[in-house]
Scaffold this active site. Sequence first.
Site, PDB file in Angstrom:
ATOM      1  N   LYS A 193     -30.424 -14.579 -24.333  1.00  0.00           N
ATOM      2  CA  LYS A 193     -29.988 -15.157 -23.058  1.00  0.00           C
ATOM      3  C   LYS A 193     -28.760 -16.061 -23.227  1.00  0.00           C
ATOM      4  CE  LYS A 193     -33.779 -17.371 -22.002  1.00  0.00           C
ATOM      5  NZ  LYS A 193     -34.654 -17.043 -23.134  1.00  0.00           N
ATOM      6  N   ARG A 200     -38.542 -21.951 -15.396  1.00  0.00           N
ATOM      7  CA  ARG A 200     -39.486 -21.385 -16.349  1.00  0.00           C
ATOM      8  C   ARG A 200     -40.928 -21.507 -15.877  1.00  0.00           C
ATOM      9  NH1 ARG A 200     -35.952 -22.516 -21.307  1.00  0.00           N
ATOM     10  NH2 ARG A 200     -36.940 -21.443 -23.029  1.00  0.00           N
ATOM     11  N   ARG A 253     -32.344 -17.101 -36.643  1.00  0.00           N
ATOM     12  CA  ARG A 253     -31.554 -18.148 -35.981  1.00  0.00           C
ATOM     13  C   ARG A 253     -31.965 -19.532 -36.482  1.00  0.00           C
ATOM     14  NH1 ARG A 253     -31.859 -18.680 -29.548  1.00  0.00           N
ATOM     15  NH2 ARG A 253     -33.842 -19.688 -29.990  1.00  0.00           N
ATOM     16  N   ARG A 310     -32.315 -24.933 -36.249  1.00  0.00           N
ATOM     17  CA  ARG A 310     -33.020 -25.412 -35.048  1.00  0.00           C
ATOM     18  C   ARG A 310     -34.447 -25.761 -35.411  1.00  0.00           C
ATOM     19  NH1 ARG A 310     -32.108 -22.418 -29.315  1.00  0.00           N
ATOM     20  NH2 ARG A 310     -34.275 -23.087 -29.112  1.00  0.00           N
ATOM     21  N   ARG A 334     -44.014 -20.523 -28.497  1.00  0.00           N
ATOM     22  CA  ARG A 334     -43.048 -20.367 -27.399  1.00  0.00           C
ATOM     23  C   ARG A 334     -43.198 -19.013 -26.711  1.00  0.00           C
ATOM     24  NH1 ARG A 334     -38.119 -21.261 -30.607  1.00  0.00           N
ATOM     25  NH2 ARG A 334     -36.884 -20.761 -28.772  1.00  0.00           N
TER      26      ARG A 334
HETATM   27  P1  AMP Z   1     -34.208 -22.688 -24.926  1.00  0.00           P
HETATM   28  O1  AMP Z   1     -32.968 -23.066 -25.671  1.00  0.00           O
HETATM   29  O2  AMP Z   1     -33.901 -22.245 -23.524  1.00  0.00           O
HETATM   30  O3  AMP Z   1     -35.058 -21.706 -25.678  1.00  0.00           O
HETATM   31  O4  AMP Z   1     -35.065 -24.028 -24.775  1.00  0.00           O
HETATM   32  C1  AMP Z   1     -35.556 -24.722 -25.900  1.00  0.00           C
HETATM   33  C2  AMP Z   1     -36.682 -25.636 -25.504  1.00  0.00           C
HETATM   34  O5  AMP Z   1     -36.221 -26.583 -24.513  1.00  0.00           O
HETATM   35  C3  AMP Z   1     -37.871 -24.968 -24.843  1.00  0.00           C
HETATM   36  O6  AMP Z   1     -38.775 -24.410 -25.799  1.00  0.00           O
HETATM   37  C4  AMP Z   1     -38.480 -26.129 -24.062  1.00  0.00           C
HETATM   38  O7  AMP Z   1     -39.170 -27.013 -24.922  1.00  0.00           O
HETATM   39  C5  AMP Z   1     -37.241 -26.854 -23.571  1.00  0.00           C
HETATM   40  N1  AMP Z   1     -36.818 -26.291 -22.265  1.00  0.00           N
HETATM   41  C6  AMP Z   1     -35.662 -25.606 -21.987  1.00  0.00           C
HETATM   42  N2  AMP Z   1     -35.612 -25.232 -20.700  1.00  0.00           N
HETATM   43  C7  AMP Z   1     -36.769 -25.689 -20.138  1.00  0.00           C
HETATM   44  C8  AMP Z   1     -37.327 -25.609 -18.833  1.00  0.00           C
HETATM   45  N3  AMP Z   1     -36.701 -24.964 -17.841  1.00  0.00           N
HETATM   46  N4  AMP Z   1     -38.522 -26.214 -18.612  1.00  0.00           N
HETATM   47  C9  AMP Z   1     -39.161 -26.868 -19.578  1.00  0.00           C
HETATM   48  N5  AMP Z   1     -38.713 -26.953 -20.838  1.00  0.00           N
HETATM   49  C10 AMP Z   1     -37.526 -26.370 -21.121  1.00  0.00           C
END
Ligand code: AMP
Length: 198
Positions: free
Chosen positions: A23, A98, A137, A143, A154
């Site tokens: 994404k 989400r 990654r 990360r 996740r």
């Molecule tokens: P991502 O980079 O989009 O995979 O986000 C990494 C982490 O950030 C996720 O596993 C959540 O802990 C937090 N996070 C990102 N976007 C959201 C969201 N819309 N709602 C809640 N937590 C989020």
Amino acid sequence: MTSSSSAPTARRLLIVGPPGAGKGTQAVRLAESLSIPAISTGDIFRANVAGETELGVLAKSYMDAGEYVPDSVTNDMVRSRLSEDDAKDGFLLDGYPRTLDQVEALDGTLAELGTALDAVLLLQVETDAVVSRLVERGRAEGRSDDTEATIRRRLEVYAEQTAPLIDVYENRGLVRRVDGMATIDEVTVSLQEALAER
Ligand code: AMP
């Protein structure tokens, strides 16, 4: 096939898919080609973690466990980001909404701003491939939430809380599905084609 006038390009967009679907990579490319901001809630949280802000300290505890940051925090953050000038003529949200609560909050924010979503891009991938992408990654980017246990959590959280959103947007006729298993360039082309349809 009857319309001779070209429909305006969809510019108020979401990109949805499981962790590791690509994404973030695709959002940046697509947003650049459409001259709209790519807004990644994960990136905003990570910037706050790096800056050791109050939001960052709170977010980190959830992120490192593979859990979602609470909706109230996330919704306020997105509402203020979408109110900025550069999002007036379009945006590509990556990683938000989400949860169903976030869908409602986004509906409210967009209604307040006098606008609505044009399309939801769904990146479809195979789970096994996604796990190895994420492990890779984690190594490459360091990360802290890309360890194997967190990745598994996740993916579970995505299946429980985020996958149901697809039905909601499907019922609104907004979902455009794209195969996320091809090369990065091929996926970008497919996403652009998906946006040009209709
Ligand atoms: P991502 O980079 O989009 O995979 O986000 C990494 C982490 O950030 C996720 O596993 C959540 O802990 C937090 N996070 C990102 N976007 C959201 C969201 N819309 N709602 C809640 N937590 C989020």
